[in-house]
Structure formats: structure tokens, C-alpha cells
Write a protein that holds these residues in place. Sequence first.
Motif, PDB file in Angstrom:
ATOM      1  N   LYS A 130       0.856  -1.190   0.000  1.00  0.00           N
ATOM      2  CA  LYS A 130       0.000   0.000   0.000  1.00  0.00           C
ATOM      3  C   LYS A 130       0.883   1.228   0.000  1.00  0.00           C
ATOM      4  CE  LYS A 130      -0.437   0.615   4.981  1.00  0.00           C
ATOM      5  NZ  LYS A 130      -1.330   0.852   6.080  1.00  0.00           N
ATOM      6  N   LYS A 131       0.311   2.365  -0.395  1.00  0.00           N
ATOM      7  CA  LYS A 131       1.044   3.623  -0.359  1.00  0.00           C
ATOM      8  C   LYS A 131       1.259   4.017   1.088  1.00  0.00           C
ATOM      9  CE  LYS A 131      -0.284   5.495  -4.781  1.00  0.00           C
ATOM     10  NZ  LYS A 131      -0.676   6.675  -5.518  1.00  0.00           N
ATOM     11  N   GLY A 132       2.459   4.518   1.378  1.00  0.00           N
ATOM     12  CA  GLY A 132       2.743   4.993   2.719  1.00  0.00           C
ATOM     13  C   GLY A 132       4.217   4.908   3.024  1.00  0.00           C
ATOM     14  N   MET A 176       5.979   3.180  -0.358  1.00  0.00           N
ATOM     15  CA  MET A 176       5.127   1.997  -0.280  1.00  0.00           C
ATOM     16  C   MET A 176       5.476   1.197   0.967  1.00  0.00           C
ATOM     17  SD  MET A 176       3.269   2.016  -3.144  1.00  0.00           S
ATOM     18  CE  MET A 176       2.788   0.407  -3.707  1.00  0.00           C
ATOM     19  N   GLU A 177       4.508   0.413   1.447  1.00  0.00           N
ATOM     20  CA  GLU A 177       4.718  -0.453   2.598  1.00  0.00           C
ATOM     21  C   GLU A 177       4.110  -1.818   2.321  1.00  0.00           C
ATOM     22  OE1 GLU A 177       4.327   2.616   6.334  1.00  0.00           O
ATOM     23  OE2 GLU A 177       2.479   1.874   5.455  1.00  0.00           O
ATOM     24  N   TYR A 178       4.698  -2.849   2.909  1.00  0.00           N
ATOM     25  CA  TYR A 178       4.102  -4.179   2.834  1.00  0.00           C
ATOM     26  C   TYR A 178       2.942  -4.250   3.824  1.00  0.00           C
ATOM     27  CZ  TYR A 178       8.318  -5.699   0.382  1.00  0.00           C
ATOM     28  OH  TYR A 178       9.335  -5.840  -0.525  1.00  0.00           O
ATOM     29  N   THR A 179       1.945  -5.070   3.491  1.00  0.00           N
ATOM     30  CA  THR A 179       0.842  -5.332   4.411  1.00  0.00           C
ATOM     31  C   THR A 179       0.738  -6.838   4.614  1.00  0.00           C
ATOM     32  OG1 THR A 179      -0.825  -5.488   2.641  1.00  0.00           O
ATOM     33  CG2 THR A 179      -0.459  -3.309   3.608  1.00  0.00           C
ATOM     34  N   MET A 180       0.280  -7.233   5.791  1.00  0.00           N
ATOM     35  CA  MET A 180       0.008  -8.640   6.092  1.00  0.00           C
ATOM     36  C   MET A 180      -1.252  -8.681   6.932  1.00  0.00           C
ATOM     37  SD  MET A 180       3.679 -10.386   6.929  1.00  0.00           S
ATOM     38  CE  MET A 180       3.200 -12.036   6.441  1.00  0.00           C
ATOM     39  N   GLU A 181      -2.143  -9.609   6.609  1.00  0.00           N
ATOM     40  CA  GLU A 181      -3.368  -9.745   7.387  1.00  0.00           C
ATOM     41  C   GLU A 181      -3.784 -11.201   7.452  1.00  0.00           C
ATOM     42  OE1 GLU A 181      -6.694  -7.738   5.511  1.00  0.00           O
ATOM     43  OE2 GLU A 181      -6.047  -8.402   3.537  1.00  0.00           O
ATOM     44  N   TYR A 182      -4.465 -11.551   8.536  1.00  0.00           N
ATOM     45  CA  TYR A 182      -5.013 -12.895   8.669  1.00  0.00           C
ATOM     46  C   TYR A 182      -6.148 -13.065   7.673  1.00  0.00           C
ATOM     47  CZ  TYR A 182      -2.620 -13.094  13.185  1.00  0.00           C
ATOM     48  OH  TYR A 182      -1.680 -13.088  14.166  1.00  0.00           O
ATOM     49  N   VAL A 183      -6.264 -14.268   7.112  1.00  0.00           N
ATOM     50  CA  VAL A 183      -7.319 -14.563   6.149  1.00  0.00           C
ATOM     51  C   VAL A 183      -8.179 -15.693   6.705  1.00  0.00           C
ATOM     52  CG1 VAL A 183      -7.795 -15.378   3.814  1.00  0.00           C
ATOM     53  CG2 VAL A 183      -5.849 -13.882   4.225  1.00  0.00           C
ATOM     54  N   THR A 184      -9.489 -15.475   6.712  1.00  0.00           N
ATOM     55  CA  THR A 184     -10.398 -16.524   7.159  1.00  0.00           C
ATOM     56  C   THR A 184     -11.094 -17.195   5.989  1.00  0.00           C
ATOM     57  OG1 THR A 184     -12.153 -14.881   7.462  1.00  0.00           O
ATOM     58  CG2 THR A 184     -10.824 -15.434   9.404  1.00  0.00           C
ATOM     59  N   GLU A 185     -10.973 -16.589   4.803  1.00  0.00           N
ATOM     60  CA  GLU A 185     -11.593 -17.154   3.602  1.00  0.00           C
ATOM     61  C   GLU A 185     -10.716 -16.797   2.399  1.00  0.00           C
ATOM     62  OE1 GLU A 185     -15.685 -16.177   1.354  1.00  0.00           O
ATOM     63  OE2 GLU A 185     -15.906 -16.729   3.463  1.00  0.00           O
ATOM     64  N   VAL A 186     -10.424 -17.766   1.565  1.00  0.00           N
ATOM     65  CA  VAL A 186      -9.571 -17.544   0.396  1.00  0.00           C
ATOM     66  C   VAL A 186     -10.361 -16.792  -0.671  1.00  0.00           C
ATOM     67  CG1 VAL A 186      -8.231 -18.662  -1.427  1.00  0.00           C
ATOM     68  CG2 VAL A 186      -8.226 -19.619   0.883  1.00  0.00           C
ATOM     69  N   ASP A 191      14.741   1.081  -3.638  1.00  0.00           N
ATOM     70  CA  ASP A 191      15.168   1.900  -2.512  1.00  0.00           C
ATOM     71  C   ASP A 191      14.304   1.556  -1.306  1.00  0.00           C
ATOM     72  OD1 ASP A 191      16.633   3.794  -1.143  1.00  0.00           O
ATOM     73  OD2 ASP A 191      15.583   5.531  -1.994  1.00  0.00           O
ATOM     74  N   ALA A 192      14.845   1.786  -0.122  1.00  0.00           N
ATOM     75  CA  ALA A 192      14.111   1.549   1.119  1.00  0.00           C
ATOM     76  C   ALA A 192      14.538   2.600   2.135  1.00  0.00           C
ATOM     77  CB  ALA A 192      14.391   0.147   1.658  1.00  0.00           C
ATOM     78  N   CYS A 193      13.671   2.881   3.086  1.00  0.00           N
ATOM     79  CA  CYS A 193      14.023   3.834   4.130  1.00  0.00           C
ATOM     80  C   CYS A 193      14.981   3.168   5.113  1.00  0.00           C
ATOM     81  CB  CYS A 193      12.774   4.334   4.838  1.00  0.00           C
ATOM     82  SG  CYS A 193      11.917   3.081   5.795  1.00  0.00           S
ATOM     83  N   GLY A 194      15.563   3.935   5.988  1.00  0.00           N
ATOM     84  CA  GLY A 194      16.546   3.431   6.938  1.00  0.00           C
ATOM     85  C   GLY A 194      16.017   2.358   7.860  1.00  0.00           C
ATOM     86  N   CYS A 195      14.739   2.441   8.247  1.00  0.00           N
ATOM     87  CA  CYS A 195      14.184   1.448   9.173  1.00  0.00           C
ATOM     88  C   CYS A 195      13.763   0.172   8.459  1.00  0.00           C
ATOM     89  CB  CYS A 195      12.999   2.038   9.941  1.00  0.00           C
ATOM     90  SG  CYS A 195      11.550   2.386   8.927  1.00  0.00           S
ATOM     91  N   GLY A 196      13.685   0.216   7.134  1.00  0.00           N
ATOM     92  CA  GLY A 196      13.330  -0.970   6.365  1.00  0.00           C
ATOM     93  C   GLY A 196      11.843  -1.246   6.268  1.00  0.00           C
TER      94      GLY A 196
END
Length: 116
Positions: free
Chosen positions: A37-39, A44-54, A103-108
Motif C-alpha cells: 500500500k502507499k505509505g 510503499m509499505e508491505y501489508t500482512m493480514e489474517y485470512v479466514t476465507e480464500v 530503494d528503502a528507508c533506513g528502518c526498512g
Amino acid sequence: MFAIPGKPPVSITAAAAKQINKLMAKDGTVGLRIGVKKGGCAGMEYTMEYVTEVDPLDETIEQDGARVMIAPMAQMFLFGTEIDYETSLLESGFKFKNPNVVDACGCGESIKFAEL
């Protein structure tokens, strides 16, 4: 999906599969969905979420019992990525080794992809 026949779009290390299996043991969780997602300071940033349904539009990767779904809008950004899980004295977490990142920010936590 952007794919090479016979090769999964992302790979999961044994350490990541073990952690994903632990997370999947939660009530009703069938896997983890990853995306972008943008941020962040790099754009950009990675996102991770639990999935209960494919979701049938997600690309699903299964390895050693672990299931990861890639959100449709993230598929082109994640192709070729290795997902690892690292533990150190100061932190533990998933690490993305993504050949598409320029490229990536210092904190990764924030990443930038090549502009098309």
C-alpha cells in the motif's frame, strides 16, 4: 499473475513457513494475505493480514503447510520475493527479500519500486 511456469511467484523459507503455521493455528485463519500500500517515507509499505476465507482473485502459495495469498494489486510488485522470518536480540519479524525494490528507508519498513 506474472508467473514463470513451474515456479511459484514468491518463495517462503522454512523459518517463515514455521511462523505462518503458528499464525494459521489461530481460530478460523486459513493463511496470511500479503500486499503493498502507499505509505511510509519511501512511498510503499508491505501489508500482512489474517485470512479466514480464500479470495479466488488472490494468488495462493502453499509450502510446508503454510499458506500465503497475494492480493491482486500487489502481484506485480512481489514477483520473485523471498519471505523469511528472522529473530534477533532486538526484534523478530517477517523479512521480504524483493528484487523489485530499488530503494528503502533506513528502518526498512518503507520501500520504493522502479517507476514504469
